[in-house]
Design a protein around this motif. Structure first.
Motif, PDB file in Angstrom:
ATOM      1  N   GLU A  26       0.818  -1.329  -0.021  1.00 28.13           N
ATOM      2  CA  GLU A  26      -0.025   0.046  -0.056  1.00 28.13           C
ATOM      3  C   GLU A  26       1.015   1.192  -0.201  1.00 28.13           C
ATOM      4  N   LYS A  27       0.514   2.326   0.757  1.00 26.24           N
ATOM      5  CA  LYS A  27       0.920   3.546   0.539  1.00 26.24           C
ATOM      6  C   LYS A  27       2.093   3.426   1.803  1.00 26.24           C
ATOM      7  N   THR A  28       3.040   2.699   1.806  1.00 20.21           N
ATOM      8  CA  THR A  28       3.965   2.562   2.701  1.00 20.21           C
ATOM      9  C   THR A  28       5.329   2.576   1.863  1.00 20.21           C
ATOM     10  N   ASP A  29       6.591   2.384   2.646  1.00 18.86           N
ATOM     11  CA  ASP A  29       7.797   2.127   1.982  1.00 18.86           C
ATOM     12  C   ASP A  29       8.285   0.919   1.578  1.00 18.86           C
ATOM     13  N   SER A  30       7.203  -0.289   1.992  1.00 17.96           N
ATOM     14  CA  SER A  30       7.702  -1.782   1.706  1.00 17.96           C
ATOM     15  C   SER A  30       7.094  -2.331   0.854  1.00 17.96           C
ATOM     16  N   MET A  31       7.478  -1.988  -0.314  1.00 16.55           N
ATOM     17  CA  MET A  31       6.592  -2.284  -1.924  1.00 16.55           C
ATOM     18  C   MET A  31       7.625  -3.256  -2.629  1.00 16.55           C
ATOM     19  N   GLU A  32       7.573  -4.479  -2.349  1.00 14.48           N
ATOM     20  CA  GLU A  32       8.410  -5.393  -2.826  1.00 14.48           C
ATOM     21  C   GLU A  32       7.875  -5.637  -4.310  1.00 14.48           C
ATOM     22  N   SER A  33       9.080  -6.209  -5.125  1.00 16.61           N
ATOM     23  CA  SER A  33       8.703  -6.713  -6.511  1.00 16.61           C
ATOM     24  C   SER A  33       7.676  -7.905  -6.309  1.00 16.61           C
ATOM     25  N   MET A  34       6.637  -8.080  -7.412  1.00 15.57           N
ATOM     26  CA  MET A  34       6.220  -9.369  -7.182  1.00 15.57           C
ATOM     27  C   MET A  34       6.932 -10.398  -8.447  1.00 15.57           C
ATOM     28  N   VAL A  35       7.210 -11.499  -7.725  1.00 10.19           N
ATOM     29  CA  VAL A  35       7.849 -12.681  -8.135  1.00 10.19           C
ATOM     30  C   VAL A  35       6.934 -13.406  -9.052  1.00 10.19           C
ATOM     31  N   THR A  36       5.585 -13.874  -8.437  1.00  9.23           N
ATOM     32  CA  THR A  36       4.812 -14.785  -8.806  1.00  9.23           C
ATOM     33  C   THR A  36       3.332 -14.136  -9.043  1.00  9.23           C
ATOM     34  N   PRO A  37       2.558 -14.384  -9.726  1.00  5.88           N
ATOM     35  CA  PRO A  37       1.342 -13.753  -9.748  1.00  5.88           C
ATOM     36  C   PRO A  37       0.423 -14.123  -8.399  1.00  5.88           C
ATOM     37  N   SER A  38      -0.254 -12.974  -8.015  1.00 10.36           N
ATOM     38  CA  SER A  38      -0.774 -12.731  -6.950  1.00 10.36           C
ATOM     39  C   SER A  38      -2.112 -13.751  -6.706  1.00 10.36           C
ATOM     40  N   GLN A  39      -2.203 -14.566  -5.801  1.00 10.76           N
ATOM     41  CA  GLN A  39      -3.390 -15.602  -5.661  1.00 10.76           C
ATOM     42  C   GLN A  39      -4.442 -14.913  -4.975  1.00 10.76           C
ATOM     43  N   SER A  40      -4.400 -13.788  -4.452  1.00 13.29           N
ATOM     44  CA  SER A  40      -5.534 -13.011  -3.984  1.00 13.29           C
ATOM     45  C   SER A  40      -5.609 -11.504  -3.919  1.00 13.29           C
ATOM     46  N   ALA A  41      -6.448 -11.042  -4.049  1.00 14.01           N
ATOM     47  CA  ALA A  41      -6.389  -9.412  -4.396  1.00 14.01           C
ATOM     48  C   ALA A  41      -7.713  -8.894  -3.814  1.00 14.01           C
ATOM     49  N   VAL A  42      -7.718  -8.144  -2.744  1.00 15.32           N
ATOM     50  CA  VAL A  42      -8.681  -7.263  -2.284  1.00 15.32           C
ATOM     51  C   VAL A  42      -8.510  -5.596  -2.312  1.00 15.32           C
ATOM     52  N   LEU A  43      -9.527  -5.018  -2.855  1.00 15.64           N
ATOM     53  CA  LEU A  43      -9.491  -3.490  -2.539  1.00 15.64           C
ATOM     54  C   LEU A  43     -10.401  -3.063  -1.478  1.00 15.64           C
ATOM     55  N   TYR A  44      -9.960  -2.243  -0.564  1.00 20.07           N
ATOM     56  CA  TYR A  44     -10.573  -1.663   0.566  1.00 20.07           C
ATOM     57  C   TYR A  44     -10.836  -0.252   0.233  1.00 20.07           C
ATOM     58  N   ALA A  45     -11.977   0.059   0.614  1.00 18.85           N
ATOM     59  CA  ALA A  45     -12.523   1.323   0.340  1.00 18.85           C
ATOM     60  C   ALA A  45     -13.389   2.021   1.614  1.00 18.85           C
ATOM     61  N   THR A  46     -13.125   3.217   2.252  1.00 19.02           N
ATOM     62  CA  THR A  46     -13.731   3.895   2.919  1.00 19.02           C
ATOM     63  C   THR A  46     -14.718   4.785   2.235  1.00 19.02           C
ATOM     64  N   ASN A  47     -15.659   5.323   2.981  1.00 20.20           N
ATOM     65  CA  ASN A  47     -16.422   6.657   2.585  1.00 20.20           C
ATOM     66  C   ASN A  47     -16.824   7.579   3.602  1.00 20.20           C
ATOM     67  N   ASN A  48     -17.317   8.805   3.134  1.00 21.91           N
ATOM     68  CA  ASN A  48     -17.607   9.762   4.234  1.00 21.91           C
ATOM     69  C   ASN A  48     -19.331   9.780   4.355  1.00 21.91           C
ATOM     70  N   SER A  49     -20.125   8.693   3.950  1.00 17.52           N
ATOM     71  CA  SER A  49     -21.566   8.613   4.009  1.00 17.52           C
ATOM     72  C   SER A  49     -21.975   7.959   5.158  1.00 17.52           C
ATOM     73  N   SER A  94     -15.606  -1.066   2.784  1.00 21.15           N
ATOM     74  CA  SER A  94     -15.988  -1.865   1.906  1.00 21.15           C
ATOM     75  C   SER A  94     -14.689  -2.715   1.337  1.00 21.15           C
ATOM     76  N   ALA A  95     -14.746  -4.237   1.204  1.00 18.93           N
ATOM     77  CA  ALA A  95     -13.664  -4.924   0.673  1.00 18.93           C
ATOM     78  C   ALA A  95     -14.259  -5.638  -0.552  1.00 18.93           C
ATOM     79  N   TYR A  96     -13.593  -5.358  -1.577  1.00 23.94           N
ATOM     80  CA  TYR A  96     -13.813  -6.086  -2.919  1.00 23.94           C
ATOM     81  C   TYR A  96     -12.817  -7.045  -3.342  1.00 23.94           C
ATOM     82  N   ASP A  97     -13.296  -8.310  -3.428  1.00 21.55           N
ATOM     83  CA  ASP A  97     -12.653  -9.577  -3.545  1.00 21.55           C
ATOM     84  C   ASP A  97     -12.574  -9.238  -5.191  1.00 21.55           C
ATOM     85  N   LEU A  98     -11.095  -8.866  -5.441  1.00 23.67           N
ATOM     86  CA  LEU A  98     -11.048  -8.680  -6.968  1.00 23.67           C
ATOM     87  C   LEU A  98     -10.719 -10.022  -7.775  1.00 23.67           C
TER      88      LEU A  98
END
Length: 343
Positions: free
Chosen positions: A21-44, A49-53
């Motif tokens: 994420e928005k951190t200083d620890s962003m390693e290179s991806m060696v193999t395709p990711s097995q899982s991917a989720v997008l988290y989202a916040t709101n002002n409503s 919300s967590a979207y299983d991509l």
């Protein structure tokens, strides 16, 4: 937000997590990711919300929190903790989310990590180790003619946050992200991008001037940014005219970002020819307030606060300037922040 955003792992009967994420620890991806989720916040309503991509029908799980409005979001995969910046309580709050849940449902989560409520108008959050930095865009001196903001630096210890120090900035703030030890920040209200080098070495309350600040040609008003280290790519959003929340937004993708940023002098401009811009009526971009970029799949994820009342959008195959329809288009009222988590 940060954020960049890493993705969240949803097994067939459980949620599991690990971060990018928005951190200083962003390693290179060696193999395709097995899982991917997008988290989202709101002002409503302040829920997450967590979207299983990876699911074929975009399975969504909602984490119901006690907040009524929220912004920056982050997932700590080492402890299974989901964190967000609460705009209603003015502090960072964290929730344990590793227990089994029914996918696609709503899960009430109890506050597990808490801290002092110091902020006035918190927005994006950037994380480096145990330090959590939150951008506050309230007018510090109450003079709109002098742009300023504050960066609240919290240290996490177990189940609590303590405020280490507060930095007053020379720019109005919104999105922030770490690249190594340097904190990059957009200058809300114009098209500038600034950097504070060795940011966390500033340990006392003080006023800090950007080490370097450049303009991004083609942008009217920046808000969100995200950087992917594996591809050296920076993505910035443009909300355009703040009074037009429906149709004048966009985002710009800068590949080879470090060399382009470093080659421009302080107060210089990164030229439009050195980036790709997406905008137009098909894009559904009116007020894109935050972004996450996946360097592995070359996908841009957007928290769109205005168009249609709020959306979560994604774009792929971004090869040239112009208009394009989003691949993912999910309604989320007053969307405010996104964080991509992959494992």
């Amino acid at each position: 937000m940060k954020k960049h955003a890493r993705l969240f792992f949803l097994a067939a009967t459980a949620l599991a997590f690990s971060a990018c994420e928005k951190t200083d620890s962003m390693e290179s991806m060696v193999t395709p990711s097995q899982s991917a989720v997008l988290y989202a916040t709101n002002n409503s309503n302040g829920d997450i919300s967590a979207y299983d991509l990876k699911s074929s029908n975009m399975m969504t799980t909602t984490f119901a929190t006690s907040s009524t409005a929220a912004d920056g979001v982050y997932f700590d995969g080492s402890t299974g903790t989901l964190l967000q910046v609460s705009r209603s309580s003015k502090g960072i709050e964290g929730f344990k989310v590793t227990s089994s849940v029914n996918l696609g449902g709503i899960l009430n989560v109890a506050l597990d990590i808490d801290g002092s409520k110091d902020m006035e108008s918190p927005r994006e959050m950037a994380v480096s180790g145990n330090f959590y930095v939150v951008a506050d865009n309230a007018d510090v001196d109450k003079n709109t003619a002098t742009p300023d903001g504050r960066l609240f630096i919290y240290q996490r210890n177990g189940n609590s946050f303590s405020l280490r120090n507060v930095i007053t900035t020379d720019i109005k703030l919104w999105g922030i992200t770490f690249i190594g030890n340097d904190l990059y920040a957009v200058a809300d209200a114009d098209n500038k991008l600034g950097v504070y080098t060795n940011f966390l070495s500033n340990t006392s309350n003080m006023t800090l001037t950007t080490s370097k600040k450049v303009a991004i040609e083609g942008i009217v008003r920046t808000h969100g940014l995200d950087y992917d280290a594996s591809t050296d790519t920076m993505v910035l959003t443009d909300i355009g005219d703040a009074t037009n929340t429906q149709s004048d937004g966009g985002f710009q993708v800068i590949t080879g970002f470090k060399s382009k940023f470093n080659s421009v002098s302080n107060s210089g401009t990164i030229a439009a020819k050195d980036m790709i811009r997406v905008s137009g009526p098909m894009s559904n971009l009116g007020n894109p307030v935050d972004v996450a970029y996946d360097g592995e799949t070359k996908t841009v994820y957007i928290a769109e606060a205005g168009n249609g009342g709020g959306r979560i959008l994604s774009y792929t195959n971004i090869t040239a300037n112009g208009d394009m329809a989003p691949k993912m288009n999910q309604s989320l009222a007053a969307a405010s922040s996104v964080y991509l988590y992959k494992k």
